[in-house]
Design a protein around this motif. Structure first.
Motif, PDB file in Angstrom:
ATOM      1  N   TRP A   1       0.835  -1.197   0.000  1.00  0.00           N
ATOM      2  CA  TRP A   1       0.000   0.000   0.000  1.00  0.00           C
ATOM      3  C   TRP A   1       0.873   1.251   0.000  1.00  0.00           C
ATOM      4  CZ3 TRP A   1      -2.985  -2.224   4.770  1.00  0.00           C
ATOM      5  CH2 TRP A   1      -3.790  -3.288   4.352  1.00  0.00           C
ATOM      6  N   SER A   2       0.335   2.370  -0.503  1.00  0.00           N
ATOM      7  CA  SER A   2       1.094   3.624  -0.536  1.00  0.00           C
ATOM      8  C   SER A   2       1.127   4.264   0.849  1.00  0.00           C
ATOM      9  CB  SER A   2       0.459   4.602  -1.531  1.00  0.00           C
ATOM     10  OG  SER A   2      -0.774   5.098  -1.026  1.00  0.00           O
ATOM     11  N   ARG A   3       2.120   5.117   1.066  1.00  0.00           N
ATOM     12  CA  ARG A   3       2.206   5.829   2.338  1.00  0.00           C
ATOM     13  C   ARG A   3       0.996   6.731   2.565  1.00  0.00           C
ATOM     14  NH1 ARG A   3       7.611   4.999   1.168  1.00  0.00           N
ATOM     15  NH2 ARG A   3       8.976   4.615   2.982  1.00  0.00           N
ATOM     16  N   GLY A   4       0.494   7.333   1.492  1.00  0.00           N
ATOM     17  CA  GLY A   4      -0.677   8.190   1.627  1.00  0.00           C
ATOM     18  C   GLY A   4      -1.898   7.422   2.089  1.00  0.00           C
ATOM     19  N   ALA A   5      -2.113   6.224   1.517  1.00  0.00           N
ATOM     20  CA  ALA A   5      -3.273   5.405   1.897  1.00  0.00           C
ATOM     21  C   ALA A   5      -3.155   4.932   3.336  1.00  0.00           C
ATOM     22  CB  ALA A   5      -3.399   4.213   0.950  1.00  0.00           C
ATOM     23  N   ILE A   6      -1.954   4.539   3.727  1.00  0.00           N
ATOM     24  CA  ILE A   6      -1.738   4.095   5.103  1.00  0.00           C
ATOM     25  C   ILE A   6      -1.900   5.268   6.065  1.00  0.00           C
ATOM     26  CG2 ILE A   6      -0.024   3.147   6.711  1.00  0.00           C
ATOM     27  CD1 ILE A   6       1.161   1.637   4.268  1.00  0.00           C
ATOM     28  N   SER A   7      -1.361   6.422   5.693  1.00  0.00           N
ATOM     29  CA  SER A   7      -1.432   7.598   6.556  1.00  0.00           C
ATOM     30  C   SER A   7      -2.861   8.082   6.752  1.00  0.00           C
ATOM     31  CB  SER A   7      -0.592   8.737   5.970  1.00  0.00           C
ATOM     32  OG  SER A   7       0.760   8.373   5.886  1.00  0.00           O
ATOM     33  N   LEU A   8      -3.751   7.726   5.833  1.00  0.00           N
ATOM     34  CA  LEU A   8      -5.150   8.119   5.994  1.00  0.00           C
ATOM     35  C   LEU A   8      -5.742   7.500   7.258  1.00  0.00           C
ATOM     36  CD1 LEU A   8      -7.614   9.591   4.929  1.00  0.00           C
ATOM     37  CD2 LEU A   8      -8.129   7.580   3.512  1.00  0.00           C
ATOM     38  N   ALA A   9      -5.284   6.295   7.615  1.00  0.00           N
ATOM     39  CA  ALA A   9      -5.759   5.670   8.854  1.00  0.00           C
ATOM     40  C   ALA A   9      -5.355   6.503  10.060  1.00  0.00           C
ATOM     41  CB  ALA A   9      -5.206   4.254   8.977  1.00  0.00           C
ATOM     42  N   TYR A  10      -4.133   7.015  10.047  1.00  0.00           N
ATOM     43  CA  TYR A  10      -3.657   7.885  11.120  1.00  0.00           C
ATOM     44  C   TYR A  10      -4.511   9.152  11.189  1.00  0.00           C
ATOM     45  CZ  TYR A  10      -0.328  10.755  13.793  1.00  0.00           C
ATOM     46  OH  TYR A  10       0.273  11.570  14.725  1.00  0.00           O
ATOM     47  N   SER A  11      -4.829   9.705  10.038  1.00  0.00           N
ATOM     48  CA  SER A  11      -5.643  10.919  10.004  1.00  0.00           C
ATOM     49  C   SER A  11      -7.068  10.643  10.453  1.00  0.00           C
ATOM     50  CB  SER A  11      -5.647  11.500   8.583  1.00  0.00           C
ATOM     51  OG  SER A  11      -4.355  11.877   8.192  1.00  0.00           O
TER      52      SER A  11
ATOM     53  N   GLY B   1      -0.369  23.556  16.457  1.00  0.00           N
ATOM     54  CA  GLY B   1       0.718  22.833  17.110  1.00  0.00           C
ATOM     55  C   GLY B   1       0.680  21.354  16.792  1.00  0.00           C
ATOM     56  N   CYS B   2      -0.524  20.797  16.694  1.00  0.00           N
ATOM     57  CA  CYS B   2      -0.648  19.368  16.390  1.00  0.00           C
ATOM     58  C   CYS B   2      -0.329  19.065  14.928  1.00  0.00           C
ATOM     59  CB  CYS B   2      -2.046  18.877  16.755  1.00  0.00           C
ATOM     60  SG  CYS B   2      -2.271  18.701  18.545  1.00  0.00           S
ATOM     61  N   VAL B   3      -0.658  19.968  14.010  1.00  0.00           N
ATOM     62  CA  VAL B   3      -0.193  19.791  12.630  1.00  0.00           C
ATOM     63  C   VAL B   3       1.331  19.739  12.623  1.00  0.00           C
ATOM     64  CG1 VAL B   3      -0.026  20.839  10.342  1.00  0.00           C
ATOM     65  CG2 VAL B   3      -2.200  20.896  11.555  1.00  0.00           C
ATOM     66  N   GLY B   4       1.939  20.655  13.368  1.00  0.00           N
ATOM     67  CA  GLY B   4       3.385  20.752  13.390  1.00  0.00           C
ATOM     68  C   GLY B   4       4.080  19.512  13.902  1.00  0.00           C
ATOM     69  N   HIS B   5       3.541  18.887  14.954  1.00  0.00           N
ATOM     70  CA  HIS B   5       4.255  17.708  15.462  1.00  0.00           C
ATOM     71  C   HIS B   5       3.709  16.383  14.954  1.00  0.00           C
ATOM     72  CE1 HIS B   5       1.520  18.325  19.176  1.00  0.00           C
ATOM     73  NE2 HIS B   5       1.136  17.172  18.669  1.00  0.00           N
ATOM     74  N   SER B   6       2.505  16.371  14.365  1.00  0.00           N
ATOM     75  CA  SER B   6       1.995  15.088  13.874  1.00  0.00           C
ATOM     76  C   SER B   6       2.738  14.616  12.627  1.00  0.00           C
ATOM     77  CB  SER B   6       0.494  15.180  13.578  1.00  0.00           C
ATOM     78  OG  SER B   6       0.224  16.059  12.499  1.00  0.00           O
ATOM     79  N   ILE B   7       3.241  15.540  11.822  1.00  0.00           N
ATOM     80  CA  ILE B   7       3.999  15.135  10.624  1.00  0.00           C
ATOM     81  C   ILE B   7       5.253  14.357  11.021  1.00  0.00           C
ATOM     82  CG2 ILE B   7       5.310  15.957   8.628  1.00  0.00           C
ATOM     83  CD1 ILE B   7       3.259  18.232   8.371  1.00  0.00           C
ATOM     84  N   PRO B   8       6.114  14.878  11.907  1.00  0.00           N
ATOM     85  CA  PRO B   8       7.255  14.060  12.337  1.00  0.00           C
ATOM     86  C   PRO B   8       6.854  12.798  13.094  1.00  0.00           C
ATOM     87  CG  PRO B   8       7.642  16.378  12.827  1.00  0.00           C
ATOM     88  CD  PRO B   8       6.211  16.254  12.425  1.00  0.00           C
TER      89      PRO B   8
ATOM     90  N   TRP C   1      -1.952  13.034   7.432  1.00  0.00           N
ATOM     91  CA  TRP C   1      -2.272  12.844   6.011  1.00  0.00           C
ATOM     92  C   TRP C   1      -1.342  13.664   5.127  1.00  0.00           C
ATOM     93  CZ3 TRP C   1      -3.963  16.843   2.812  1.00  0.00           C
ATOM     94  CH2 TRP C   1      -4.320  16.457   1.513  1.00  0.00           C
ATOM     95  N   LEU C   2      -1.074  14.903   5.529  1.00  0.00           N
ATOM     96  CA  LEU C   2      -0.279  15.807   4.705  1.00  0.00           C
ATOM     97  C   LEU C   2       1.148  15.300   4.535  1.00  0.00           C
ATOM     98  CD1 LEU C   2      -0.356  18.534   3.207  1.00  0.00           C
ATOM     99  CD2 LEU C   2       0.374  19.626   5.349  1.00  0.00           C
ATOM    100  N   GLY C   3       1.724  14.760   5.610  1.00  0.00           N
ATOM    101  CA  GLY C   3       3.085  14.263   5.522  1.00  0.00           C
ATOM    102  C   GLY C   3       3.242  13.155   4.503  1.00  0.00           C
ATOM    103  N   GLY C   4       2.300  12.214   4.483  1.00  0.00           N
ATOM    104  CA  GLY C   4       2.363  11.121   3.511  1.00  0.00           C
ATOM    105  C   GLY C   4       2.023  11.566   2.107  1.00  0.00           C
ATOM    106  N   THR C   5       1.043  12.437   1.958  1.00  0.00           N
ATOM    107  CA  THR C   5       0.620  12.886   0.636  1.00  0.00           C
ATOM    108  C   THR C   5       1.689  13.724  -0.051  1.00  0.00           C
ATOM    109  OG1 THR C   5      -1.707  12.859   1.320  1.00  0.00           O
ATOM    110  CG2 THR C   5      -1.148  14.174  -0.619  1.00  0.00           C
ATOM    111  N   LEU C   6       2.341  14.621   0.701  1.00  0.00           N
ATOM    112  CA  LEU C   6       3.410  15.417   0.115  1.00  0.00           C
ATOM    113  C   LEU C   6       4.572  14.542  -0.348  1.00  0.00           C
ATOM    114  CD1 LEU C   6       3.487  18.516   2.516  1.00  0.00           C
ATOM    115  CD2 LEU C   6       2.742  18.478   0.121  1.00  0.00           C
TER     116      LEU C   6
END
Length: 420
Positions: free
Chosen positions: A47-57, A243-250, A374-379
């Motif tokens: 599966w792609s990182r974007g699809a997997i990251s959608l579960a996190y989102s 703040g959560c956007v900022g730290h959820s990507i890493p 979601w943004l981290g995987g999609t980018l």
């Protein structure tokens, strides 16, 4: 039913704190260990990182209405019932995650059920519950609780990665789902909404009259309209979201960032473990700072501390640099979320609908976590590199810092007896 607590025993507030810590540690272990699941899923299913990251989102996106409902319910019903309901949904989601074969199943079972609907009640209800039990040493109690939020993932992440490699995906989630569910359910039976249910007053109150003064009993509270037109209400939501956007990507992608440049999977999982372990110190320390210095100073400081280390990821290629980032980043991001129940009491007093106020802030946080994951995987999928993901994290954290500086100075609301 009314229970009494025998004189001479440690105050029951400490029992409540232990029960809260167990529930928070287990649920956080599942929510924030997502980063170690990405590579095993890619290897097994492609599966792609974007699809997997959608579960996190999804676990945070679904959590937005869930925390708002939980906050409203907690003003009217027993918090323990809400926690038991969440535990059941959490356990079912974990067991179903053990059976996945399609990406939509992972997104729904793990993202919606275990991480979203199952955990939302805990993160809204339990911190506010502690503010009722502790008048004195509230900063210590909140800090210790938030330490458990870091301790759970720091222990769970390398263990689950090892378990998946040694026993497989299905057995791992069955074991952790059953054991975690039993521990959370047992802990929930020790929760009580108010000290009066045990024939007690809040910890640090000497008698009933003192407790009434200390908690603002009999003092007019803010109306909901007064709260929502107060600038601090909206700025606190904005700070938590950005703040959560900022730290959820890493948090969601630092393990994959490391493996992407050739670092071994177990070593890369250790990067996330170091970050969460380092956050233990800031979760505890910033709880004291929040109580003493208030929202503007505390939130601006922690957002600065989470922003600067993230820039190291722009050139990270070697293990030492990743671990240096993890140590410094953990010290910053861990303190971002700890102070909000304390800030609410400082701004609005104990007679305000604190569960509802906090639920709106957590809705903002979940929106931020959802967007960031979601943004981290999609980018990455769009560009083939993590550079833009890192820059998005830095930009969001800087905007959050600006919002923090717009908060009012630290003060006690005139209707409250809390001393700022």
């Amino acid at each position: 039913m009314r229970f009494t607590w025998r004189p001479g025993r440690p105050h029951y507030a400490w029992m409540v704190l232990v029960a809260v810590m167990v529930v928070q540690a287990i649920s956080a272990a599942v929510r924030f260990s997502f980063g170690v699941l990405i590579d095993p899923l890619i290897e097994e299913y492609g599966w792609s990182r974007g699809a997997i990251s959608l579960a996190y989102s999804l676990q945070f996106l679904v959590g937005i209405p869930a925390v708002l409902v939980a906050g409203r319910l907690a003003e009217k019903t027993d918090s323990r019932r809400i926690v038991i309901g969440g535990t059941i949904i959490f356990t079912v989601g974990m067991l179903l995650t053990a059976t996945i074969s399609e990406v939509w199943q992972f997104q729904f079972y793990y993202g919606v059920l275990a991480g979203g609907l199952g955990s939302s009640a805990f993160i809204t209800v339990l911190p506010v519950l502690l503010t009722r039990w502790f008048h004195r040493k509230l900063g210590l109690a909140m800090g210790v609780m938030w330490v458990s939020v870091s301790l759970g993932p720091s222990v769970f992440m390398p263990l689950v990665r090892w378990s998946i490699e040694a026993m497989g995906w299905g057995d791992t989630f069955i074991i952790f789902g059953v054991v975690g569910g039993i521990l959370m359910l047992a802990s929930s039976f020790f929760l009580r909404d108010h000290p009066g249910e045990m024939g007690l007053t809040a910890y640090g109150s000497q008698d009933i009259e003192t407790a009434q003064v200390n908690t603002g009993s009999g003092v007019a509270a803010f109306s909901w309209r007064q709260i929502t037109v107060n600038s601090s209400f909206w700025f606190l939501i904005a700070v938590h979201a950005l703040g959560c956007v900022g730290h959820s990507i890493p948090l969601a992608h630092m393990v994959s960032m490391a493996t992407f440049v050739g670092i071994a999977g177990i070593t890369a999982a250790g990067v996330l473990s170091v970050a969460t372990a380092a956050s233990l110190f800031s979760r505890l320390g910033m709880s004291f700072v929040a109580e003493a210095k208030g929202g503007r100073f505390t939130l601006a400081l922690v957002l600065l501390l989470q922003t600067l280390p993230t820039m190291l990821l722009l050139n990270a290629r070697e293990v030492p640099l990743f671990y240096s980032f993890a140590l410094l980043f953990g010290l910053g991001y861990g303190g971002e979320m700890v102070g909000f129940p304390i800030f609410n009491r400082q701004y609005y007093g104990n007679n305000a609908p604190l569960n509802t106020i906090y639920s709106y802030q957590m809705a903002g946080a979940m929106l931020g976590m959802s967007v960031g994951g979601w943004l981290g995987g999609t980018l990455f999928d769009l560009t083939g590199v993590y550079t833009w993901s890192v820059l998005a994290s830095v930009g969001a954290s800087m905007l959050g810092m600006i919002a923090a500086l717009m908060l009012p100075l630290h003060y006690a609301h005139p209707h409250s007896s809390d001393v700022a």
